[in-house]
Design an enzyme around this catalytic site. Structure first.
Site, PDB file in Angstrom:
ATOM      1  N   GLY A   1       0.784  -1.231   0.000  1.00  0.00           N
ATOM      2  CA  GLY A   1       0.000   0.000   0.000  1.00  0.00           C
ATOM      3  C   GLY A   1       0.808   1.270   0.000  1.00  0.00           C
TER       4      GLY A   1
ATOM      5  N   GLU B   1       0.295  -2.457 -14.861  1.00  0.00           N
ATOM      6  CA  GLU B   1       1.217  -2.254 -13.742  1.00  0.00           C
ATOM      7  C   GLU B   1       2.518  -1.663 -14.265  1.00  0.00           C
ATOM      8  OE1 GLU B   1       3.308  -1.684 -10.720  1.00  0.00           O
ATOM      9  OE2 GLU B   1       1.339  -2.553 -10.235  1.00  0.00           O
TER      10      GLU B   1
ATOM     11  N   ARG C   1       6.604  -6.120  -9.619  1.00  0.00           N
ATOM     12  CA  ARG C   1       5.286  -6.525  -9.128  1.00  0.00           C
ATOM     13  C   ARG C   1       4.652  -7.557 -10.055  1.00  0.00           C
ATOM     14  NH1 ARG C   1       2.553  -0.984  -6.656  1.00  0.00           N
ATOM     15  NH2 ARG C   1       3.758  -1.017  -4.714  1.00  0.00           N
TER      16      ARG C   1
ATOM     17  N   ASN D   1       1.483   2.189 -17.884  1.00  0.00           N
ATOM     18  CA  ASN D   1       0.947   3.167 -16.941  1.00  0.00           C
ATOM     19  C   ASN D   1      -0.555   3.282 -17.165  1.00  0.00           C
ATOM     20  OD1 ASN D   1       0.208   5.528 -15.524  1.00  0.00           O
ATOM     21  ND2 ASN D   1       2.279   6.359 -15.734  1.00  0.00           N
TER      22      ASN D   1
ATOM     23  N   SER E   1      -2.059   2.588  -6.194  1.00  0.00           N
ATOM     24  CA  SER E   1      -1.966   3.231  -4.873  1.00  0.00           C
ATOM     25  C   SER E   1      -2.248   4.725  -4.985  1.00  0.00           C
ATOM     26  CB  SER E   1      -0.590   2.975  -4.249  1.00  0.00           C
ATOM     27  OG  SER E   1      -0.433   1.624  -3.909  1.00  0.00           O
TER      28      SER E   1
ATOM     29  N   CYS F   1     -11.771 -16.309   4.717  1.00  0.00           N
ATOM     30  CA  CYS F   1     -13.105 -16.576   4.158  1.00  0.00           C
ATOM     31  C   CYS F   1     -14.093 -15.606   4.801  1.00  0.00           C
ATOM     32  CB  CYS F   1     -13.536 -18.024   4.335  1.00  0.00           C
ATOM     33  SG  CYS F   1     -13.841 -18.560   6.012  1.00  0.00           S
TER      34      CYS F   1
END
Length: 555
Positions: free
Chosen positions: A53, A197, A202, A243, A266, A411
């Site tokens: 994050g 991404e 990542r 991007n 983010s 769950c």
């Protein structure tokens, strides 16, 4: 005082097995989960203490981390450690049923609750950004959000495509710790996904952990893969190196029509989490250090362009949703006055679940043995026999989700179910069916633990979106109920000034005392979610409260 934020020599992994480094399991549990948050297979940038994050950290700096570890190792059974924004600040004598750790992360007085002031304090070493489960030591990798994302996509499929996402594809951005769950959630729901991404690492991590099927370096290549899969009725996920601020508008320009559009970049942290259009990664890294204000301005301008593209899809009748990263607010601040025309995912698809206290229940095996999780999977099916949707989820999770760090499971279950499962897990530890204790927690994104007007509490029917008393009450009640550690954070998910939220984790170590704590916490915690929604006037929540016998004097 020395403060080290980056140390490339550190490789942290949680201890496995039944031998303790602390003096008792109630201190060993937070110790292992803190370390698990920083496992290289779990965290995004473990050498910088960043879990996920943007800059969501597990500890303020490496010196603070070392002091937390040392303190947990010596903590007595009747003591409580206080952690202020990732720094251990005090140990006080309480009692055995009190939490062993109380955590407050990133909290600012409202008038100063913005990124500029936070960054001043952060630079001085006075604060850190805890996100939701980064600074509260219960992050379990991308699995932590897979089922919530899956439930969202399935419900969207029910509402828009008669429950069948075969041959459909979803456009999104972001493959970080949270966004990385999207490709697997999409294919589990039967849809293909194109995920944009900007960071190659990542994409590589999601491929390595099985969350992503394929990668592409050009839009044409990615679309070719998606179109071929959709034509065959197959579900495939593609990570496109690019991007989102450039790719989304390009798709609109080309007249390409996805079947659903969302985003999990983010965007909540424009200075650290969003690559401006036209910038290289090297330029971005350099400018974040030398001129964060310029980065933020350029990032927000780029977000505005991405949101304009999302609005263009929405206006064509394509289901489009904000997945809780506050990108609409950023675009609105840049003059996109209709940014909120498309909805957030909670009011659109998830709130009926919250009304019944249903949310992201999770547990981790402190033994490190995957068999302990598989045994608990079977116990969930045994205790909740009449929920085929849940059983299907557990089957898919076992087949397709790779454990990251300590084995864990998530769950979505609610009031009346969580405490039964927790008590059963505790009994399994007592009898030796599980080889070591388990910890049971949740995301801060839950029905009664967050105030976030642009996400979890968006468009509440009574207008109480910004009322922040509820997560405070949740944290206080979980503390009184005997959770093993309790956290209260600001700014998670949507950024500074836009949310307050709380978390709890409770240890099931097989003792009678643990059973009492587990039973209290796992009834009261989801109970506050039903209470909050019943108080806001939701009939589903009122009915649930009546069925479960909640005592709500004002409802």
């Amino acid at each position: 005082m020395t403060q080290t934020r980056r140390d490339n020599s550190r490789i942290i992994r949680a201890k496995h097995g039944s031998e303790l480094d602390a003096t008792h399991w109630a201190a060993e549990a937070p110790l292992r989960m803190l370390m698990n948050n920083l496992d290289p297979d779990v965290a995004e940038k473990p050498e910088e203490l960043v879990v996920y994050g943007g800059i969501g950290r597990a500890a303020r700096d490496w010196e603070s981390y070392d002091r937390i570890v040392a303190t947990l190792k010596r903590l007595k059974e009747d003591e409580t450690l206080l952690v202020q924004s990732g720094k251990p600040v005090g140990v006080f004598r309480t009692h055995k049923d009190a939490p062993r750790v109380l955590i407050a992360n990133s909290n600012l007085v409202p008038n100063w609750a913005n990124w500029d002031h936070f960054r001043e304090l952060d630079k001085k070493g006075l604060m850190m950004y805890g996100q939701m489960t980064a600074g509260s030591w219960i992050y379990i990798g991308s699995q932590g959000i897979v089922q919530g994302t899956y439930e969202t996509f399935v419900e969207a499929g029910r509402q828009h495509y008669d429950g069948d996402l075969t041959g459909k594809w979803i456009l999104t951005g972001g493959l970080g710790g949270m966004g990385g769950a999207q490709p697997l959630a999409a294919t589990m729901a039967g849809a293909s996904m194109l995920a944009v991404e900007c960071q190659p690492s990542r994409i590589e991590m999601r491929l390595k952990t099985g969350y992503l099927d394929k990668s592409a370096t050009t839009l044409d290549e990615a679309l070719e893969i998606i179109n071929a899969a959709c034509a065959k009725g197959e579900a495939v996920s593609v990570g496109l190196l690019g991007n989102a601020a450039e790719v989304f508008p390009e798709l609109v320009k080309r007249g390409v029509k996805p079947d659903m559009v969302t985003d999990q970049t983010s965007a909540h942290d424009p200075a650290n989490g969003y690559l401006p259009a036209g910038w290289t990664l090297a330029e971005w890294d350099e400018k974040r250090e030398s001129d964060p204000a310029a980065v933020e301005a350029a990032a927000k301008a780029s977000m505005a362009e991405q949101v304009k593209a999302m609005l263009a899809f929405w206006e064509q009748g394509i289901p489009t949703l904000d997945y809780g990263n506050n990108i609409r607010q950023m675009a609105f601040d840049e003059g996109v006055t209709n940014a909120f025309d498309f909805p957030g995912f909670v009011p659109a698809y998830i709130r009926p679940l919250f009304c019944r206290g249903i949310g992201p229940f999770r547990w981790a095996a402190l033994s490190g043995d995957p068999e302990d999780i598989y045994k608990t999977d079977a116990k969930v099916k045994e205790l909740i026999p009449d929920n085929p949707h849940l059983h299907r989820w557990l089957d898919m999770a076992r087949e397709r989700i790779h454990f990251q760090g300590l084995p864990a499971r998530i769950c979505w279950v609610g009031l009346g179910e969580r405490h039964k499962l927790g008590l059963a897990f505790n009994e399994m530890v007592r009898t030796g069916e599980l080889s070591a204790p388990v910890v049971i927690g949740r995301d801060h994104l839950d029905s009664g633990s967050v105030a976030s007007p642009n996400r979890e509490t968006e468009a509440m029917m009574d207008g109480s979106d910004a009322v922040a008393d509820w997560p405070l009450l949740n944290a206080l009640l979980n503390t009184a109920s005997g959770a093993t550690w309790v956290s209260l954070h600001h700014g998670g998910g949507v950024g500074m000034g836009y949310s307050l939220h709380s978390g709890q984790v409770v240890l099931a170590d097989g003792t009678v005392e643990a059973a009492e704590r587990v039973g209290r916490v796992l009834w009261n915690d989801p109970g506050t979610g039903v209470m909050r929604h019943a108080d806001a006037g939701y009939e589903i929540a009122k009915d649930c409260a009546k069925e479960q016998g909640l005592d709500l004097p004002s409802v």
